[in-house]
Motif scaffolding. Structure first.
Motif, PDB file in Angstrom:
ATOM      1  N   ALA A 320       0.838  -1.202   0.000  1.00 20.68           N
ATOM      2  CA  ALA A 320       0.000   0.000   0.000  1.00 20.68           C
ATOM      3  C   ALA A 320       0.870   1.249   0.000  1.00 20.68           C
ATOM      4  O   ALA A 320       1.906   1.313   0.679  1.00 20.68           O
ATOM      5  N   LEU A 321       0.459   2.251  -0.734  1.00 18.57           N
ATOM      6  CA  LEU A 321       1.211   3.501  -0.836  1.00 18.57           C
ATOM      7  C   LEU A 321       1.222   4.219   0.514  1.00 18.57           C
ATOM      8  O   LEU A 321       0.187   4.419   1.133  1.00 18.57           O
ATOM      9  N   GLN A 322       2.415   4.608   0.952  1.00 19.90           N
ATOM     10  CA  GLN A 322       2.560   5.330   2.210  1.00 19.90           C
ATOM     11  C   GLN A 322       3.007   6.773   2.019  1.00 19.90           C
ATOM     12  O   GLN A 322       2.684   7.639   2.816  1.00 19.90           O
ATOM     13  N   GLY A 323       3.760   7.022   0.963  1.00 25.52           N
ATOM     14  CA  GLY A 323       4.253   8.371   0.749  1.00 25.52           C
ATOM     15  C   GLY A 323       5.256   8.393  -0.378  1.00 25.52           C
ATOM     16  O   GLY A 323       5.354   7.455  -1.171  1.00 25.52           O
ATOM     17  N   LEU A 324       6.027   9.458  -0.443  1.00 23.71           N
ATOM     18  CA  LEU A 324       7.090   9.551  -1.443  1.00 23.71           C
ATOM     19  C   LEU A 324       8.319  10.168  -0.801  1.00 23.71           C
ATOM     20  O   LEU A 324       8.234  10.913   0.187  1.00 23.71           O
ATOM     21  N   ILE A 325       9.465   9.857  -1.382  1.00 26.03           N
ATOM     22  CA  ILE A 325      10.727  10.392  -0.881  1.00 26.03           C
ATOM     23  C   ILE A 325      11.579  10.805  -2.064  1.00 26.03           C
ATOM     24  O   ILE A 325      11.544  10.174  -3.128  1.00 26.03           O
ATOM     25  N   THR A 326      12.312  11.880  -1.889  1.00 29.65           N
ATOM     26  CA  THR A 326      13.196  12.374  -2.927  1.00 29.65           C
ATOM     27  C   THR A 326      14.623  12.460  -2.390  1.00 29.65           C
ATOM     28  O   THR A 326      14.852  12.390  -1.167  1.00 29.65           O
ATOM     29  N   LEU A 327      15.556  12.619  -3.301  1.00 31.97           N
ATOM     30  CA  LEU A 327      16.950  12.788  -2.883  1.00 31.97           C
ATOM     31  C   LEU A 327      17.103  14.053  -2.041  1.00 31.97           C
ATOM     32  O   LEU A 327      17.900  14.086  -1.100  1.00 31.97           O
ATOM     33  N   GLU A 328      16.307  15.068  -2.351  1.00 35.05           N
ATOM     34  CA  GLU A 328      16.370  16.303  -1.569  1.00 35.05           C
ATOM     35  C   GLU A 328      15.970  16.058  -0.119  1.00 35.05           C
ATOM     36  O   GLU A 328      16.556  16.643   0.798  1.00 35.05           O
ATOM     37  N   ASP A 329      14.990  15.181   0.107  1.00 41.99           N
ATOM     38  CA  ASP A 329      14.578  14.877   1.482  1.00 41.99           C
ATOM     39  C   ASP A 329      15.739  14.285   2.282  1.00 41.99           C
ATOM     40  O   ASP A 329      15.906  14.590   3.471  1.00 41.99           O
ATOM     41  N   ILE A 330      16.521  13.432   1.636  1.00 40.87           N
ATOM     42  CA  ILE A 330      17.652  12.809   2.329  1.00 40.87           C
ATOM     43  C   ILE A 330      18.753  13.835   2.573  1.00 40.87           C
ATOM     44  O   ILE A 330      19.342  13.880   3.663  1.00 40.87           O
ATOM     45  N   LEU A 331      19.038  14.665   1.584  1.00 39.50           N
ATOM     46  CA  LEU A 331      20.064  15.688   1.754  1.00 39.50           C
ATOM     47  C   LEU A 331      19.687  16.679   2.845  1.00 39.50           C
ATOM     48  O   LEU A 331      20.556  17.189   3.568  1.00 39.50           O
ATOM     49  N   GLU A 332      18.386  16.949   3.003  1.00 39.91           N
ATOM     50  CA  GLU A 332      17.944  17.866   4.051  1.00 39.91           C
ATOM     51  C   GLU A 332      18.214  17.317   5.445  1.00 39.91           C
ATOM     52  O   GLU A 332      18.310  18.092   6.405  1.00 39.91           O
ATOM     53  N   GLU A 333      18.318  15.995   5.574  1.00 36.55           N
ATOM     54  CA  GLU A 333      18.674  15.415   6.861  1.00 36.55           C
ATOM     55  C   GLU A 333      20.106  15.751   7.246  1.00 36.55           C
ATOM     56  O   GLU A 333      20.484  15.663   8.405  1.00 36.55           O
ATOM     57  N   ILE A 334      20.913  16.141   6.258  1.00 36.79           N
ATOM     58  CA  ILE A 334      22.306  16.486   6.519  1.00 36.79           C
ATOM     59  C   ILE A 334      22.481  17.996   6.621  1.00 36.79           C
ATOM     60  O   ILE A 334      23.040  18.500   7.595  1.00 36.79           O
ATOM     61  N   VAL A 335      21.990  18.724   5.617  1.00 39.97           N
ATOM     62  CA  VAL A 335      22.271  20.163   5.531  1.00 39.97           C
ATOM     63  C   VAL A 335      21.141  21.029   6.053  1.00 39.97           C
ATOM     64  O   VAL A 335      21.282  22.249   6.121  1.00 39.97           O
ATOM     65  N   GLY A 336      20.001  20.444   6.406  1.00 40.90           N
ATOM     66  CA  GLY A 336      18.866  21.236   6.839  1.00 40.90           C
ATOM     67  C   GLY A 336      17.941  21.562   5.676  1.00 40.90           C
ATOM     68  O   GLY A 336      18.117  21.070   4.560  1.00 40.90           O
ATOM     69  N   GLU A 337      16.938  22.402   5.932  1.00 40.33           N
ATOM     70  CA  GLU A 337      15.910  22.699   4.941  1.00 40.33           C
ATOM     71  C   GLU A 337      16.503  23.335   3.689  1.00 40.33           C
ATOM     72  O   GLU A 337      17.287  24.283   3.757  1.00 40.33           O
ATOM     73  N   ILE A 338      16.137  22.793   2.520  1.00 41.70           N
ATOM     74  CA  ILE A 338      16.560  23.335   1.230  1.00 41.70           C
ATOM     75  C   ILE A 338      15.329  23.960   0.568  1.00 41.70           C
ATOM     76  O   ILE A 338      14.320  23.287   0.351  1.00 41.70           O
ATOM     77  N   THR A 339      15.400  25.238   0.253  1.00 40.41           N
ATOM     78  CA  THR A 339      14.257  25.928  -0.346  1.00 40.41           C
ATOM     79  C   THR A 339      14.693  26.630  -1.625  1.00 40.41           C
ATOM     80  O   THR A 339      15.876  26.911  -1.827  1.00 40.41           O
ATOM     81  N   ASP A 340      13.718  26.901  -2.476  1.00 41.48           N
ATOM     82  CA  ASP A 340      13.962  27.690  -3.677  1.00 41.48           C
ATOM     83  C   ASP A 340      12.801  28.671  -3.854  1.00 41.48           C
ATOM     84  O   ASP A 340      11.970  28.837  -2.958  1.00 41.48           O
ATOM     85  N   GLU A 341      12.738  29.305  -5.041  1.00 41.30           N
ATOM     86  CA  GLU A 341      11.720  30.335  -5.252  1.00 41.30           C
ATOM     87  C   GLU A 341      10.314  29.773  -5.316  1.00 41.30           C
ATOM     88  O   GLU A 341       9.335  30.523  -5.235  1.00 41.30           O
ATOM     89  N   PHE A 342      10.168  28.436  -5.446  1.00 40.66           N
ATOM     90  CA  PHE A 342       8.833  27.853  -5.551  1.00 40.66           C
ATOM     91  C   PHE A 342       8.263  27.432  -4.197  1.00 40.66           C
ATOM     92  O   PHE A 342       7.107  27.091  -4.086  1.00 40.66           O
TER      93      PHE A 342
END
Length: 438
Positions: A320-342
């Motif tokens: 069953a579908l639980q969610g989605l994960i991206t490479l950015e989500d993993i990198l944020e665990e190291i460097v903190g929140e990553i944001t852009d203009e969107f």
């Protein structure tokens, strides 16, 4: 004072020197940084290479050094007792005990250990060849002692692991970072980044994924114009595509692929409105990539790099579908929140009021809250702060209810259906035992 006196005195001095050597060697070899020794080995230091080899088995190292140290200390004390008894009679025993205690304390313990702890890598490099020979000579005796000790401990239900290290590398690094931060040597951001990288192997994708309730999807049955409009208005580049049911993910569409395909139908040689109306998004969608929710972040990052993709859908043991994960989500665990203009509001999920209260989104993860505030809320039972409140309260609270646990006061400030959307948190004046007030 005949020749026997001087020979005995020389033997005592030599044994004290050996005792100091063993004491300093033990301190140097256990305190030396394996990282610095490895760097010295890379520069061609044979002594550092030998030091690394003998510290692989700490039990043999410490056992051999302690055996040698005790042998020379006991022998030196026995010779001193015999010497002073011969000179002063029975009163010489007390004098020998006093003098040897001072000599051993100063010259065989404090002095060599102070030098070793001041220059551990240098001292370890110098003593390693000799200690390696001592270990080889004493190995039969040390092996027998280790076996005997394990037999005795086993009688009390204590199991020993002969291959275990005195300090695990990860705990040693983490401890050094926390100590350095408390002393002002290591910045909080640097500490969090390194600890985040170390934690990747211990955390799973379930802990950082975007929950399925927040996933933006495209319905494959919608009109092409509606699909194009949705993609243009979305802040995401990649969107899952489902058919009939949101659980039935049939593909993943990249905005560039969609725009290319539609541009070809509208402006190309084969352009026509009929072709646009008959457009099927499944024809340009990529095959979806599913991963189990128990996959570690370290393994998932390696898979992303290997597959050259940044996006995966997370499923549980039943598919069953639980969610989605991206490479950015993993990198944020190291460097903190990553944001852009969107997503300009992504880093404003926590605010501090003038009265000291923290206002946060209920879906903020406990890990992000701890990193932002430098507090230490437990994340064993829940991933989000709202989940922690529900777990501790054993209920779904209503707006206005407040609870005190883990040294904080949590007040529910917003709720939608069964989801806590807004929380007000403040640290208690004094640590309280975990209790609940409604």
């Amino acid at each position: 004072m005949d020749a026997a006196f001087w020979i005995t005195s020389a033997a005592i001095i030599g044994l004290l020197f050996l005792s100091g050597f063993f004491s300093g060697s033990e301190t140097a070899l256990t305190a030396a940084s394996r990282g610095k020794l490895r760097a010295a080995v890379d520069k061609g230091s044979k002594g550092a290479e030998r030091a690394l080899q003998i510290t692989e088995d700490n039990e043999s190292l410490i056992g051999s050094v302690l055996l040698g140290n005790n042998l020379v200390n006991i022998l030196a004390t026995s010779l001193a007792t015999a010497l002073f008894t011969r000179l002063l009679g029975e009163s010489g025993v007390a004098l020998a005990t006093l003098i040897m205690t001072l000599l051993v304390l100063i010259f065989a313990e404090v002095l060599p250990k102070t030098y070793a702890i001041t220059n551990p890598e240098t001292a370890a490099t110098r003593v390693a060849p000799v200690i390696a020979l001592v270990i080889r000579v004493f190995s039969p005796v040390v092996g027998a002692v280790r076996w005997f000790v394990r037999v005795i401990l086993r009688q009390f239900g204590v199991q020993t692991d002969p291959d275990s290290q005195i300090l695990a590398v990860r705990e040693e690094i983490a401890g050094a970072l926390h100590l350095g931060h408390s002393e002002g040597v290591v910045e909080k951001e640097d500490r969090d980044r390194i600890l985040g990288a170390l934690d990747l192997a211990e955390r799973t994708v379930e802990e950082v994924m975007l929950h399925r309730s927040a996933i933006e999807m495209i319905n494959a049955d919608h009109d092409p114009q509606d699909i194009l409009q949705q993609c243009l208005e979305s802040s995401h580049t990649r969107l899952p595509v489902f058919k009939d049911d949101p659980e039935n993910i049939i593909g993943l569409i990249h905005a560039k692929d969609l725009l290319r395909a539609m541009y070809k139908l509208m402006e190309g040689a084969e352009s026509s409105m009929d072709a646009l109306r008959s457009f099927k998004i499944a024809d340009v969608a990529m095959e979806p990539y599913f991963v189990p929710d128990t996959t570690s972040l370290d393994d998932q990052m390696r898979q992303f790099l290997k597959r050259r993709t940044h996006f995966a859908l997370v499923v549980d043991e039943y598919g069953a579908l639980q969610g989605l994960i991206t490479l950015e989500d993993i990198l944020e665990e190291i460097v903190g929140e990553i944001t852009d203009e969107f997503d300009p509001d992504a880093d404003h999920t926590i605010t501090v009021a003038e009265d000291g209260n923290f206002w946060i989104d209920g879906q903020m993860t406990i890990r992000d809250f701890n990193r932002a505030t430098d507090y230490n809320l437990p994340d064993d039972e829940a991933n989000t702060v709202a989940g922690l409140v529900i777990h501790e309260a054993q209920m779904i609270p209503t707006v206005g209810q407040a609870f005190s646990f883990h040294g904080f006061r949590f007040e529910v400030a917003g709720r939608e259906n069964n989801r806590l959307t807004r929380l007000k948190i403040r640290p208690l004046e004094a640590p309280l035992r975990q209790n609940r007030e409604a």
